[in-house]
Design an enzyme around this catalytic site. Structure first.
Site, PDB file in Angstrom:
ATOM      1  N   ASP A 326       0.859  -1.181   0.000  1.00 25.02           N
ATOM      2  CA  ASP A 326       0.000   0.000   0.000  1.00 25.02           C
ATOM      3  C   ASP A 326       0.886   1.219   0.000  1.00 25.02           C
ATOM      4  O   ASP A 326       2.036   1.141   0.429  1.00 25.02           O
ATOM      5  CB  ASP A 326      -0.794   0.055   1.318  1.00 25.02           C
ATOM      6  CG  ASP A 326      -2.006  -0.834   1.272  1.00 25.02           C
ATOM      7  OD1 ASP A 326      -2.438  -1.159   0.176  1.00 25.02           O
ATOM      8  OD2 ASP A 326      -2.504  -1.179   2.354  1.00 25.02           O
ATOM      9  N   ASP A 603      -4.756  -3.149   5.168  1.00 27.38           N
ATOM     10  CA  ASP A 603      -5.196  -2.600   6.448  1.00 27.38           C
ATOM     11  C   ASP A 603      -6.713  -2.639   6.626  1.00 27.38           C
ATOM     12  O   ASP A 603      -7.211  -2.769   7.718  1.00 27.38           O
ATOM     13  CB  ASP A 603      -4.678  -1.164   6.634  1.00 27.38           C
ATOM     14  CG  ASP A 603      -4.932  -0.296   5.409  1.00 27.38           C
ATOM     15  OD1 ASP A 603      -5.667  -0.735   4.514  1.00 27.38           O
ATOM     16  OD2 ASP A 603      -4.397   0.829   5.356  1.00 27.38           O
ATOM     17  N   ASP A 607      -9.564  -6.061   2.873  1.00 27.12           N
ATOM     18  CA  ASP A 607      -8.261  -6.545   2.423  1.00 27.12           C
ATOM     19  C   ASP A 607      -8.013  -7.998   2.802  1.00 27.12           C
ATOM     20  O   ASP A 607      -7.055  -8.610   2.334  1.00 27.12           O
ATOM     21  CB  ASP A 607      -7.132  -5.691   3.011  1.00 27.12           C
ATOM     22  CG  ASP A 607      -6.992  -4.368   2.286  1.00 27.12           C
ATOM     23  OD1 ASP A 607      -7.455  -4.308   1.137  1.00 27.12           O
ATOM     24  OD2 ASP A 607      -6.442  -3.425   2.863  1.00 27.12           O
TER      25      ASP A 607
HETATM   26  P1  ATP Z   1      -3.476   2.973   0.108  1.00 26.90           P
HETATM   27  O1  ATP Z   1      -4.264   1.886  -0.561  1.00 26.90           O
HETATM   28  O2  ATP Z   1      -2.173   3.247  -0.510  1.00 26.90           O
HETATM   29  O3  ATP Z   1      -3.433   2.901   1.573  1.00 26.90           O
HETATM   30  P2  ATP Z   1      -5.439   4.983   0.238  1.00 26.90           P
HETATM   31  O4  ATP Z   1      -5.314   5.231   1.678  1.00 26.90           O
HETATM   32  O5  ATP Z   1      -5.530   6.150  -0.664  1.00 26.90           O
HETATM   33  O6  ATP Z   1      -4.248   4.237  -0.358  1.00 26.90           O
HETATM   34  P3  ATP Z   1      -8.088   4.182   0.576  1.00 26.90           P
HETATM   35  O7  ATP Z   1      -8.068   4.435   2.012  1.00 26.90           O
HETATM   36  O8  ATP Z   1      -8.844   3.020   0.046  1.00 26.90           O
HETATM   37  O9  ATP Z   1      -6.671   4.017  -0.003  1.00 26.90           O
HETATM   38  O10 ATP Z   1      -8.629   5.486  -0.108  1.00 26.90           O
HETATM   39  C1  ATP Z   1      -8.954   5.541  -1.456  1.00 26.90           C
HETATM   40  C2  ATP Z   1      -9.324   6.949  -1.850  1.00 26.90           C
HETATM   41  O11 ATP Z   1     -10.499   7.331  -1.173  1.00 26.90           O
HETATM   42  C3  ATP Z   1      -8.288   7.992  -1.489  1.00 26.90           C
HETATM   43  O12 ATP Z   1      -7.339   8.162  -2.478  1.00 26.90           O
HETATM   44  C4  ATP Z   1      -9.126   9.243  -1.331  1.00 26.90           C
HETATM   45  O13 ATP Z   1      -9.338   9.828  -2.569  1.00 26.90           O
HETATM   46  C5  ATP Z   1     -10.418   8.677  -0.799  1.00 26.90           C
HETATM   47  N1  ATP Z   1     -10.460   8.744   0.668  1.00 26.90           N
HETATM   48  C6  ATP Z   1      -9.567   8.267   1.541  1.00 26.90           C
HETATM   49  N2  ATP Z   1      -9.946   8.488   2.797  1.00 26.90           N
HETATM   50  C7  ATP Z   1     -11.113   9.115   2.735  1.00 26.90           C
HETATM   51  C8  ATP Z   1     -12.021   9.608   3.696  1.00 26.90           C
HETATM   52  N3  ATP Z   1     -11.802   9.474   4.983  1.00 26.90           N
HETATM   53  N4  ATP Z   1     -13.128  10.212   3.252  1.00 26.90           N
HETATM   54  C9  ATP Z   1     -13.380  10.331   1.951  1.00 26.90           C
HETATM   55  N5  ATP Z   1     -12.569   9.897   0.994  1.00 26.90           N
HETATM   56  C10 ATP Z   1     -11.451   9.299   1.363  1.00 26.90           C
END
Ligand code: ATP
Length: 867
Positions: A326, A603, A607
């Site tokens: 990730d 996480d 997943d």
């Molecule tokens: P990784 O998979 O590398 O951990 P990530 O944290 O971006 O990446 P997700 O948590 O699935 O993965 O988030 C995906 C997308 O959703 C983010 O890129 C962002 O655009 C959006 N996002 C993340 N957190 C929030 C939130 N709390 N509220 C709204 N949108 C969010």
């Protein structure tokens, strides 16, 4: 029954305060009254029982029988029997000590992996060890959490709970806060939460109704029984090898016994020699050594932030060739800070100097978040996802607290965030009207907005993403009537776009180096992220993950590809952006089909299939959900990518050490067998010329001192400096690959050979001198040989002194050896003669000659490019 009661009734019955939770006094009082929220483990085996269990294996029984037979047949030779009993007892004690150490390190690990619970105490949401939860606590749960104790739901938003652990029902159950009338079975009490079940969606607050043994799960006896510790494949393999060699040895022993009888030895002496040979030669310690090495290594790894949940993972780590990681928090620091604001139709502004007109946008972001920042004493404590707390902090810096904002705009419903939708919504009252605020990835928000200048907003999004910023967009929608039963399909559409924020999340400094180290070790790093492709690409380039000729791909494109196409092209992609959790499973499967051993991080709640599908599932210790941790074989306590690479290095080192142990133990055993067997053979050919070069007690001594001590020391050795300079081990490769079997054989012949030579030289003077020289040479060559085995490099390199245990075992071995030779009472028992200096020098020379032979072979290997 709590599920029949209204919330007020439950509150009263448990004296709970929904707003402020319990205070310290109440907690202390309740802990005294109800105990801790844990289930006492079953009774441990007593020391005496564990001691007795050490005598259960066939060899020990043979030994004890032989001691009894010796004393019955020839009572005057009681000393031999006493020594056998002594050896058996010392072995048993060593066994218990090792078992204890191994168990302790595994117990400590279990404690580290124990879950946390979020509760409201003193008016703040805090995270505490699940064992400290008491009845009446206000429990806060969200998607991914493992429920700490049974509780009655007060408030639930889109809550779904996987109760399969308790009820066997595999589909997650919808939960509400409404009281039920009448009696219901466990599976239908949908206003209750039960300990050990997982929240798969939404969030809730609930009042704890029971803890520890009173939880429903506590009542199911079968669940309480600890899962049996399983052997790793390597342990099983070595067990089998040990058994096969054991059988071979017994056959040899019977032959030796026959030959010794034929050459004129008395029945009792021949019998004792054969038994002692069996004991010394059978590698009964193989599996134990591996268990101890694994357990101690796992403890070492835990200190370096990797908690191994399943022992086989340690072996698999060594052959890992693909690490899918990730981005957020693993490759980056997950220290989000809002740095840019963009209001629709305006310009991008730096947050510090943004105009007051932008404050409302920031406040909407804060309202649409579940993160909190509380002032506890002097400290500002942030609870929740860093993306969300960064937003709350941005408002706070402008003078708006989330508490006040929430009071102004009370929330009445929400659609929780999930990685599939990549957005979330809250529904609040706004001075008589009803307002929906939605935030999420810009592209997904844009798709659901009306009246949008798409070119403009895309350009702004691209601009911020190129600076490696994580961009979130915000949109709103007003309702005149209070919306009910909100759903994503109905409500998260026809919205009005308001603006975006850009957050910085700096890469972890040490990651670039780790990616480079992995590359050198033949391990490829792949970035998988939910973030925007431009942001992902920028960070991947900076970290050396995306190189020339490699590509980045979006989740959408991946969805269009068939499994066959993905398999064909998988090697081209180093970055996957905007992926959904199910994409991760496909990526893992495609790589596995290519024959690679894949590590995958995760996480979130969704997943766990990917974590299970991977050869090594790595869950995040800090930000990871309990579900992910439950599915993983390894937990990274610092959420850091570098820890995976360190663990791979460690895994390779551990495998090396186990191989060295096996090489040392088997070659030593072969040496012992050949000494006795060779002498018997010679005495058959030349009758009367050769008596047995070693007595049973000599073999027992060798077994106890010069076999066990160095073997343990080798297992504790440091990982060799160049382990990350070779490609990963092929997962189908046998344990004895790369000529290990041959090496063991010739080294065994070498040890047996020098021992026989020593005996032959001494025997020219007298039989006792021959025996003494054989004994000293066998012990000496084994002690020295442990240094040969220590490294596949020449022993004369700078790492010669890096294993203190090995030097300790050498010192202890030599010291004990000298004692039994120089103290007359002891040398009488061992039937050893005093030697002249020249004879000593011959023994030392012969022992050291093994180093010369091994050095020559190592040199040849080096020159020919072999290991
Ligand atoms: P990784 O998979 O590398 O951990 P990530 O944290 O971006 O990446 P997700 O948590 O699935 O993965 O988030 C995906 C997308 O959703 C983010 O890129 C962002 O655009 C959006 N996002 C993340 N957190 C929030 C939130 N709390 N509220 C709204 N949108 C969010």
């Amino acid at each position: 029954m709590f599920y029949n009661q209204t919330i007020d009734e439950v509150k009263k019955a448990l004296d709970a305060d929904l707003k402020n939770g319990l205070n310290d006094e109440q907690v202390a009082l309740r802990q005294k009254q109800y105990g801790m929220n844990q289930i006492e483990e079953g009774k441990k085996k007593s020391l005496l029982l564990r001691f007795l269990l050490q005598f259960k294996d066939a060899l020990t029984i043979i030994l004890i029988l032989s001691a009894i037979i010796s004393i019955v047949v020839d009572p005057q030779e009681w000393i031999d029997s006493a020594i056998i009993v002594f050896v058996v007892i010392v072995n048993a004690v060593l066994g218990i000590v090792q078992e204890n150490n191994a168990q302790k390190s595994l117990d400590a690990l279990k404690k580290m992996a124990s879950p946390q619970a979020k509760v409201i105490r003193h008016g703040n949401t805090v995270s505490i060890p699940a064992s400290q939860v008491v009845p009446g606590d206000v429990l806060v749960v969200e998607a991914g959490d493992c429920i700490a104790s049974d509780a009655r739901i007060i408030e639930a938003f889109n809550l779904k709970v996987d109760e399969s652990a308790l009820t066997g029902e595999s589909v997650p159950v919808d939960k509400t806060n409404q009281p039920l009338t009448g009696e219901y079975p466990l599976a239908e009490r949908n206003n209750m939460l039960y300990a050990s079940c997982y929240v798969t969606y939404g969030r809730a607050t609930a009042i704890v109704t029971a803890i520890g043994i009173d939880n429903e799960v506590g009542k199911i006896a079968s669940l309480l029984q600890e899962a049996k510790e399983q052997n790793t494949p390597l342990q099983d393999k070595l067990d089998q090898i040990g058994k096969a060699i054991g059988v071979m040895c017994i056959v040899i022993c019977i032959i030796v016994f026959g030959m010794e009888l034929l050459s004129g030895m008395s029945f009792l002496d021949a019998f004792k020699t054969a038994v002692a040979l069996a004991v010394a030669a059978i590698p009964e310690g193989l599996a134990t050594v591996v268990t101890v090495v694994l357990a101690l290594s796992v403890q070492k790894m835990a200190k370096k932030n990797a908690i191994i949940r399943s022992l086989p993972a340690v072996e698999t780590l060594g052959s890992t060739s693909i690490v899918c990681s990730d981005k957020t928090g693993t490759l980056t620091q997950n220290k989000m800070t809002v740095v840019k604001v963009y209001r629709d139709g305006k310009n991008i502004e730096p947050i510090e100097t943004c105009s007051e007109n932008s404050y409302q946008l920031l406040n909407y972001f804060t309202l649409c978040s579940d993160g909190t920042i509380s002032q506890i004493g002097e400290k500002e404590v942030a609870v929740g996802d860093p993306t969300e707390t960064a937003l709350v902090k941005a408002s706070l810096n402008k003078g708006f607290t989330k508490k006040n904002l929430m009071a102004q705009y009370p929330r009445f419903d929400e659609l929780a965030f999930d990685s599939d939708r990549k957005m979330m919504s809250v529904f609040v009252e706004d001075h008589g009207r009803y307002l929906q605020i939605t935030k999420g990835g810009p592209d997904v928000i844009f798709d659901r907005c009306v009246n949008l200048n798409l070119d403009k907003v895309n350009e702004i999004n691209e601009k911020m993403s190129q600076e490696a910023l994580r961009v979130l967009a915000l949109a709103i929608r007003y309702y005149d009537e209070k919306p009910e039963n909100v759903t994503s399909a109905e409500n998260e559409t026809d919205m009005t776009f308001l603006g975006m924020v850009g957050m910085i999340d700096p890469p972890r400094e040490e990651v670039k180096e780790a990616v480079a180290e992995a590359k050198k070790a033949g391990v490829r790093t792949i970035m998988i992220t939910g973030d925007h492709i431009v942001t992902a690409r920028a960070i991947a380039k900076a970290l050396g993950i995306l190189e020339d000729g490699q590509k980045a791909i979006m989740g959408d494109e991946l969805s269009q590809m068939s499994d066959e196409q993905l398999f064909e092209h998988i090697e081209e992609y180093s970055v996957y952006a905007r992926v959904a959790p199910e994409h991760k499973v496909r990526i893992v499967k495609a790589w596995k089909e290519k024959g690679k051993v894949v590590a995958m991080t995760g996480d979130g709640v969704n997943d766990s299939p990917a974590l299970k599908a991977a050869d090594i599932g790595c869950a995040m210790g800090i930000t990871g959900s309990d579900v992910a941790k439950g599915a993983a074989s390894m937990i990274l306590t610092d959420d850091n990518f570098t820890t995976i690479i360190h663990s791979i290095r460690e895994g390779r080192g551990i495998y090396d050490n186990i191989q060295k142990d096996v090489q040392f133990l088997l070659s030593s055993n072969i040496g012992e067998v050949l000494t006795i067997f060779g002498a018997s053979l010679l005495s058959l050919i030349l009758p009367g010329s050769f008596a047995s070069p070693l007595l049973p007690i000599h073999l027992l001594w060798v077994n106890l001192i010069t076999d066990s001590l160095p073997a343990f020391a080798l297992g504790m050795g440091k990982t060799e400096a160049d382990v990350m300079e070779r490609p990963p081990r092929d997962k189908n490769e046998g344990f004895f690959a790369h000529g290990l079997a041959l090496t063991i054989l010739w080294q065994g012949i070498m040890i047996g050979g020098v021992t026989l030579i020593a005996f032959f030289i001494g025997n020219q003077i007298s039989y006792p001198v021959g025996m003494t020289m054989a004994f000293i040479t066998l012990c000496g060559s084994q002690l020295v040989h442990s240094f040969n085995v220590k490294s596949h490099h020449s022993i004369l390199n700078k790492s010669l002194f890096d294993n203190v245990y090995l030097w300790g075992s050498l010192a202890a071995g030599l010291f004990l050896q000298i004692i039994i030779i120089t103290i007359p009472e002891l040398s009488d028992i061992f039937k050893l003669e005093r030697l002249y200096l020249a004879q000593w020098l011959i023994c030392v020379g012969l022992s050291l000659s093994t180093v010369i032979v091994c050095e020559i072979v190592k040199l040849i290997y080096k020159k020919t490019g072999n290991r």
